[in-house]
Design a protein around this motif. Structure first.
Motif, short mmCIF file in Angstrom:
data_model
loop_
_atom_site.label_atom_id
_atom_site.label_comp_id
_atom_site.label_asym_id
_atom_site.label_seq_id
_atom_site.Cartn_x
_atom_site.Cartn_y
_atom_site.Cartn_z
N LEU A 24 0.65 -1.34 0.01
CA LEU A 24 -0.07 -0.11 -0.14
C LEU A 24 0.84 1.24 0.04
CD1 LEU A 24 -2.82 -1.08 2.44
CD2 LEU A 24 -3.26 -0.71 -0.07
N PHE A 25 1.95 1.10 0.72
CA PHE A 25 2.82 2.34 0.84
C PHE A 25 3.43 2.36 -0.67
CE2 PHE A 25 2.56 2.76 5.50
CZ PHE A 25 2.77 4.06 5.59
N GLN A 26 3.79 1.20 -1.08
CA GLN A 26 4.55 1.34 -2.67
C GLN A 26 3.62 1.90 -3.57
OE1 GLN A 26 7.64 -0.04 -3.56
NE2 GLN A 26 7.26 1.23 -5.13
N LEU A 27 2.24 1.58 -3.65
CA LEU A 27 1.22 2.20 -4.51
C LEU A 27 1.11 3.99 -3.91
CD1 LEU A 27 -1.02 1.98 -6.41
CD2 LEU A 27 -2.71 1.62 -4.46
N PHE A 28 1.09 3.97 -2.59
CA PHE A 28 1.00 5.56 -2.23
C PHE A 28 2.09 6.29 -2.86
CE2 PHE A 28 1.81 8.77 0.95
CZ PHE A 28 0.64 9.63 0.73
N TYR A 29 3.34 5.59 -2.76
CA TYR A 29 4.47 6.15 -3.23
C TYR A 29 4.23 6.58 -4.70
CZ TYR A 29 9.49 5.78 -4.55
OH TYR A 29 10.75 6.15 -4.85
N SER A 30 3.95 5.58 -5.79
CA SER A 30 3.59 6.06 -6.94
C SER A 30 2.40 6.72 -7.25
CB SER A 30 3.38 4.69 -7.78
OG SER A 30 2.32 4.09 -7.42
N THR A 31 1.28 6.75 -6.37
CA THR A 31 0.41 7.49 -6.57
C THR A 31 0.41 9.15 -6.15
OG1 THR A 31 -1.13 5.64 -6.06
CG2 THR A 31 -2.53 7.82 -5.86
N THR A 32 1.42 9.41 -5.36
CA THR A 32 1.73 10.66 -4.94
C THR A 32 2.08 11.59 -6.26
OG1 THR A 32 2.72 9.87 -3.18
CG2 THR A 32 3.40 12.00 -3.64
N ASP A 33 2.67 10.89 -7.26
CA ASP A 33 2.88 11.64 -8.44
C ASP A 33 1.71 11.99 -9.29
OD1 ASP A 33 5.90 11.02 -7.84
OD2 ASP A 33 5.99 9.48 -9.36
N ILE A 34 0.87 10.81 -9.47
CA ILE A 34 -0.35 11.12 -10.02
C ILE A 34 -1.36 12.01 -9.36
CG2 ILE A 34 -1.73 9.22 -9.33
CD1 ILE A 34 -2.51 8.78 -12.35
#
Length: 451
Positions: A24-34
């Motif tokens: 989830l943090f990995q997703l949040f990591y990439s989602t921050t950009d978008i």
């Protein structure tokens, strides 16, 4: 964590929760950009991230497949209490990973503009996507080093410390995103720089943690054993990981053609697709976490000769996963419009994103089943057939469907249904093959006891 002992459900929960949190943090990591790009940059920038995703996955998927093979090998050796063999695997795969990472980095920068042209990215999006990809692939080695080191730690039963590293990295990425996108005015390219720098930090930290963990594992019986030599290890990693690596690459390459169909509906549809895919990845996180827990559990217990425990683990993982995914699906279907609007307030972007989310989320239980029943045979040492089944369902069947349906319909809905269309038959064939794998391994164990 030694997964060959103790009550199975608590073992699954203790291992999978940190893994899920990490994902989830990995997703949040990439989602921050978008999220930041979607709110502070223009729609073509948001569309560029969506257009870039499958190109990135095409290149990195090959490495991740091989890394999974190394992880299964580590789990087998660790389950057999063979510390020397575990360290030998690490000493072999690390330099190989660095070399492969450099090759893939150059390859990614070379193919990026060509793949963007191949999937007919509109002119208003093309330059932004190309710039983003070049920066990302320039720092790809950091991404891959983190993946291999964190993967080995998880194969040793440690799902907590990769999570701690990821939390640190997410915080750094968020700060750098705001710095590079807003005050520095670098836009979408700034998001790529933030990702590369953050991944570099996480790779360094998790590497140090892994070295310390390996040093604490007691020596086993394989010192001087030819099976722990570099050539034997490479052969084992290729046997376990190459089918998955090739299949993953072809699958993600196939998905770039899915992106081509989406691109044909314009920038608003591309942006809606980009937002939807982040929620799709969110839903996939518990699927991946439980499937990888089942893989590690199976590999360790198979290495320890505990096939009865493997069967119990399959039932536990299926019950846990299907229950969670059903709840996630219901939430995404019910609250699709407000969730999409968090990333972009444009009415057309919300409409497209909602359409895509509801089309896929309604069938997520089949997606989880196909994933779970594919991963468990890997833990038993069978990689080629389940990988081929996934390839046949997710690539051949899906592309055939897309080719036919786009000839008779100009609506984005049939295109959106291409993903769920392939999940039920793939799950069925994976389950049937898993049954055969278990029976074969159990017969082998009986033969050993007989002799």
């Amino acid at each position: 964590m030694d997964m060959t002992k103790g009550e199975i459900l608590p073992v699954f929960v203790r291992f999978s929760l940190p893994l899920l949190a990490g994902n989830l943090f990995q997703l949040f990591y990439s989602t921050t950009d978008i999220l930041i790009v979607g709110n502070y940059c223009d729609t073509p920038s948001l569309a560029a991230i969506g257009a870039s995703a499958n190109i990135i996955f095409t290149v990195t998927g090959f490495f991740i497949g091989l890394a999974n093979g190394a992880g299964v090998l580590v789990s087998n050796r660790y389950g057999a209490k063979d510390g020397n063999a575990v360290r030998a695997v690490f000493r072999t795969v690390l330099p190989a990973s660095v070399l492969l990472g450099l090759v893939l980095s150059v390859f990614g920068m070379f193919i990026s503009p060509r793949m963007l042209a191949m999937i007919a990215v509109p002119d208003e999006v093309f330059a932004k996507a190309d710039s983003y990809l070049r920066v990302y692939f320039g720092g790809l080695l950091f991404v891959l080093l983190y993946s291999i080191c964190a993967g080995i730690l998880r194969s040793l039963g440690d799902s907590k410390r990769p999570l701690y590293v990821l939390v640190l990295t997410v915080v750094l990425n968020v700060g750098l995103d705001f710095l590079f996108i807003l005050p520095a005015g670098l836009g979408l390219t700034g998001a790529a720089y933030a990702t590369v720098i953050s991944e570099g930090v996480s790779a360094a930290v998790v590497f140090i943690i892994l070295l310390r963990q390996l040093a604490r594992i007691p020596s086993g019986s394989s010192a001087g054993n030819g099976e722990s030599g570099p050539a034997a290890i490479i052969r084992s990693v290729l046997r376990l990981g190459l089918p998955s690596a090739v299949s993953s690459t072809l699958l993600n390459f196939s998905n770039t053609f899915m992106q081509r169909y989406i691109n044909g509906f314009g920038a608003d549809c591309m942006a809606g697709w980009a937002v939807y895919t982040r929620f799709d990845q969110l839903a996939i996180m518990p699927m991946v976490s439980i499937a990888m827990t089942a893989l590690t559990f199976t590999a360790q217990n198979y290495g320890a000769g505990e096939l009865g425990r493997v069967r119990k683990g399959i039932r536990t993982s299926a019950f846990l996963g299907f229950s969670i995914i059903a709840a996630v699906s219901a939430l995404l279907v019910s609250f699709a419009p407000p969730l999409i609007s968090l990333f972009n307030s444009d009415a057309e972007v919300i409409r497209y994103g909602t359409l895509f989310m509801r089309a896929s989320a309604s069938f997520y239980v089949f997606c989880f089943g196909s994933m779970l029943f594919c991963q468990i045979p890997h833990g038993l040492g069978y990689a080629a057939v389940p990988t081929f089944i996934t390839f046949a369902g997710f690539v051949l069947l899906r592309q055939t469907y897309l080719f036919l349906v786009t000839r008779v319909s100009a609506s984005p809905l049939p295109v959106a249904l291409a993903y769920p269309f392939a999940w039920p038959p793939t799950m069925l064939f994976e389950l049937l093959y898993l049954g055969r794998c278990l029976k074969k391994r159990e017969q082998e164990e009986k033969n050993k006891k007989t002799y």
